[in-house]
Design a protein around this motif. Sequence first.
Motif, PDB file in Angstrom:
ATOM      1  N   TYR A 192     -20.864  51.003  39.114  1.00 15.68           N
ATOM      2  CA  TYR A 192     -21.526  51.639  37.981  1.00 15.68           C
ATOM      3  C   TYR A 192     -21.221  53.124  37.814  1.00 15.68           C
ATOM      4  CZ  TYR A 192     -24.391  47.426  38.492  1.00 15.68           C
ATOM      5  OH  TYR A 192     -24.824  46.134  38.610  1.00 15.68           O
ATOM      6  N   GLY A 193     -20.360  53.670  38.632  1.00 11.87           N
ATOM      7  CA  GLY A 193     -20.091  55.108  38.605  1.00 11.87           C
ATOM      8  C   GLY A 193     -19.687  55.640  37.243  1.00 11.87           C
ATOM      9  N   GLU A 194     -18.936  54.866  36.511  1.00  7.81           N
ATOM     10  CA  GLU A 194     -18.475  55.322  35.194  1.00  7.81           C
ATOM     11  C   GLU A 194     -19.607  55.450  34.183  1.00  7.81           C
ATOM     12  OE1 GLU A 194     -15.370  56.432  34.317  1.00  7.81           O
ATOM     13  OE2 GLU A 194     -15.014  56.284  36.475  1.00  7.81           O
ATOM     14  N   LEU A 195     -20.764  54.884  34.491  1.00 11.16           N
ATOM     15  CA  LEU A 195     -21.911  54.985  33.590  1.00 11.16           C
ATOM     16  C   LEU A 195     -22.709  56.270  33.783  1.00 11.16           C
ATOM     17  CD1 LEU A 195     -23.211  51.299  33.860  1.00 11.16           C
ATOM     18  CD2 LEU A 195     -21.765  52.294  32.072  1.00 11.16           C
ATOM     19  N   LEU A 196     -22.413  56.972  34.869  1.00 14.26           N
ATOM     20  CA  LEU A 196     -23.123  58.226  35.161  1.00 14.26           C
ATOM     21  C   LEU A 196     -22.502  59.382  34.373  1.00 14.26           C
ATOM     22  CD1 LEU A 196     -23.325  57.894  39.046  1.00 14.26           C
ATOM     23  CD2 LEU A 196     -25.141  57.401  37.394  1.00 14.26           C
ATOM     24  N   LYS A 197     -23.293  60.429  34.178  1.00  9.25           N
ATOM     25  CA  LYS A 197     -22.751  61.645  33.568  1.00  9.25           C
ATOM     26  C   LYS A 197     -21.673  62.201  34.492  1.00  9.25           C
ATOM     27  CE  LYS A 197     -26.931  63.122  31.195  1.00  9.25           C
ATOM     28  NZ  LYS A 197     -27.949  64.185  31.088  1.00  9.25           N
ATOM     29  N   PRO A 198     -20.649  62.851  33.928  1.00  8.56           N
ATOM     30  CA  PRO A 198     -19.550  63.359  34.764  1.00  8.56           C
ATOM     31  C   PRO A 198     -20.001  64.265  35.916  1.00  8.56           C
ATOM     32  CG  PRO A 198     -18.926  63.461  32.464  1.00  8.56           C
ATOM     33  CD  PRO A 198     -20.381  63.044  32.509  1.00  8.56           C
ATOM     34  N   SER A 199     -20.975  65.132  35.673  1.00 11.33           N
ATOM     35  CA  SER A 199     -21.418  66.032  36.746  1.00 11.33           C
ATOM     36  C   SER A 199     -22.097  65.257  37.867  1.00 11.33           C
ATOM     37  CB  SER A 199     -22.358  67.099  36.195  1.00 11.33           C
ATOM     38  OG  SER A 199     -23.502  66.501  35.604  1.00 11.33           O
ATOM     39  N   GLY A 200     -22.905  64.277  37.526  1.00 13.44           N
ATOM     40  CA  GLY A 200     -23.562  63.449  38.528  1.00 13.44           C
ATOM     41  C   GLY A 200     -22.573  62.575  39.262  1.00 13.44           C
ATOM     42  N   ARG A 201     -21.622  62.037  38.512  1.00  7.69           N
ATOM     43  CA  ARG A 201     -20.571  61.208  39.113  1.00  7.69           C
ATOM     44  C   ARG A 201     -19.793  62.014  40.149  1.00  7.69           C
ATOM     45  NH1 ARG A 201     -18.515  59.005  34.674  1.00  7.69           N
ATOM     46  NH2 ARG A 201     -17.091  60.705  34.256  1.00  7.69           N
TER      47      ARG A 201
ATOM     48  N   ALA B  30     -22.304  72.364  46.268  1.00  5.83           N
ATOM     49  CA  ALA B  30     -22.831  73.462  45.447  1.00  5.83           C
ATOM     50  C   ALA B  30     -21.781  74.545  45.282  1.00  5.83           C
ATOM     51  CB  ALA B  30     -24.101  74.027  46.084  1.00  5.83           C
ATOM     52  N   ASP B  31     -21.110  74.884  46.350  1.00  5.43           N
ATOM     53  CA  ASP B  31     -20.065  75.904  46.300  1.00  5.43           C
ATOM     54  C   ASP B  31     -18.920  75.465  45.387  1.00  5.43           C
ATOM     55  OD1 ASP B  31     -18.888  78.391  47.174  1.00  5.43           O
ATOM     56  OD2 ASP B  31     -17.503  77.178  48.378  1.00  5.43           O
ATOM     57  N   GLN B  32     -18.550  74.208  45.496  1.00  2.15           N
ATOM     58  CA  GLN B  32     -17.423  73.686  44.713  1.00  2.15           C
ATOM     59  C   GLN B  32     -17.764  73.538  43.236  1.00  2.15           C
ATOM     60  OE1 GLN B  32     -15.428  70.451  46.656  1.00  2.15           O
ATOM     61  NE2 GLN B  32     -14.474  69.735  44.776  1.00  2.15           N
ATOM     62  N   THR B  33     -19.004  73.155  42.938  1.00  8.38           N
ATOM     63  CA  THR B  33     -19.384  72.897  41.545  1.00  8.38           C
ATOM     64  C   THR B  33     -20.092  74.076  40.878  1.00  8.38           C
ATOM     65  OG1 THR B  33     -21.464  71.880  42.265  1.00  8.38           O
ATOM     66  CG2 THR B  33     -19.572  70.401  41.905  1.00  8.38           C
ATOM     67  N   LYS B  34     -20.345  75.125  41.655  1.00  8.87           N
ATOM     68  CA  LYS B  34     -20.977  76.347  41.139  1.00  8.87           C
ATOM     69  C   LYS B  34     -22.390  76.117  40.626  1.00  8.87           C
ATOM     70  CE  LYS B  34     -17.088  78.560  41.761  1.00  8.87           C
ATOM     71  NZ  LYS B  34     -16.699  78.474  43.149  1.00  8.87           N
ATOM     72  N   ILE B  35     -23.129  75.217  41.288  1.00  5.59           N
ATOM     73  CA  ILE B  35     -24.551  75.065  41.005  1.00  5.59           C
ATOM     74  C   ILE B  35     -25.308  75.208  42.332  1.00  5.59           C
ATOM     75  CG2 ILE B  35     -24.249  73.630  38.952  1.00  5.59           C
ATOM     76  CD1 ILE B  35     -24.875  71.185  40.599  1.00  5.59           C
ATOM     77  N   THR B  36     -26.610  75.304  42.249  1.00 12.15           N
ATOM     78  CA  THR B  36     -27.381  75.525  43.470  1.00 12.15           C
ATOM     79  C   THR B  36     -27.412  74.264  44.324  1.00 12.15           C
ATOM     80  OG1 THR B  36     -29.476  74.803  42.503  1.00 12.15           O
ATOM     81  CG2 THR B  36     -28.894  77.149  42.249  1.00 12.15           C
TER      82      THR B  36
ATOM     83  N   ASP C 135     -30.881  67.389  43.494  1.00 16.54           N
ATOM     84  CA  ASP C 135     -31.581  66.739  42.381  1.00 16.54           C
ATOM     85  C   ASP C 135     -30.645  65.808  41.614  1.00 16.54           C
ATOM     86  OD1 ASP C 135     -33.854  68.130  43.090  1.00 16.54           O
ATOM     87  OD2 ASP C 135     -33.687  69.618  41.471  1.00 16.54           O
ATOM     88  N   SER C 136     -29.425  66.255  41.385  1.00 22.99           N
ATOM     89  CA  SER C 136     -28.440  65.453  40.667  1.00 22.99           C
ATOM     90  C   SER C 136     -28.117  64.167  41.436  1.00 22.99           C
ATOM     91  CB  SER C 136     -27.164  66.266  40.439  1.00 22.99           C
ATOM     92  OG  SER C 136     -26.198  65.499  39.772  1.00 22.99           O
ATOM     93  N   ILE C 137     -27.930  64.306  42.747  1.00 27.56           N
ATOM     94  CA  ILE C 137     -27.616  63.136  43.573  1.00 27.56           C
ATOM     95  C   ILE C 137     -28.783  62.157  43.581  1.00 27.56           C
ATOM     96  CG2 ILE C 137     -27.240  62.377  45.961  1.00 27.56           C
ATOM     97  CD1 ILE C 137     -25.445  64.882  46.289  1.00 27.56           C
TER      98      ILE C 137
END
Length: 116
Positions: free
Chosen positions: A14-23, A40-46, A52-54
């Motif tokens: 089901y990975g393709e059904l997730l939003k790109p950032s969550g995927r 977080a370092d790689q994606t530039k978010i906290t 939370d995304s995971i």
Amino acid sequence: MEKNIEVSLLFDFYGELLKPSGRQAIDLYYNDDLSLAEIADQTKITRQGVRDSIKRCEQQLFDFEKKLGLYKRFCELEKGLEEISATAREIFDNSHDNNIKALADKIKSTADALKE
């Protein structure tokens, strides 16, 4: 089944059904085995944002499976094909009729090909 393995398998379905950032977060966490801090370092978010995304995506994967059941159905089909193959092998081994052996071999080959 261990949750990490289960999430990884559901992600395959089901990975393709997730939003790109969550995927991306799920892929980096479960498949590349990166820590929350590394993601977080790689994606530039906290780090908390990654967590939370995971968690949100994990829940979505379980919800997809609950509603669609593709992984469960896949496992059932794989088990059924294995049973067909084993039965065909047994028929082949216990038959003295070459026509029956040929048919059993064809059944086994077809089941094995479908499992791949």
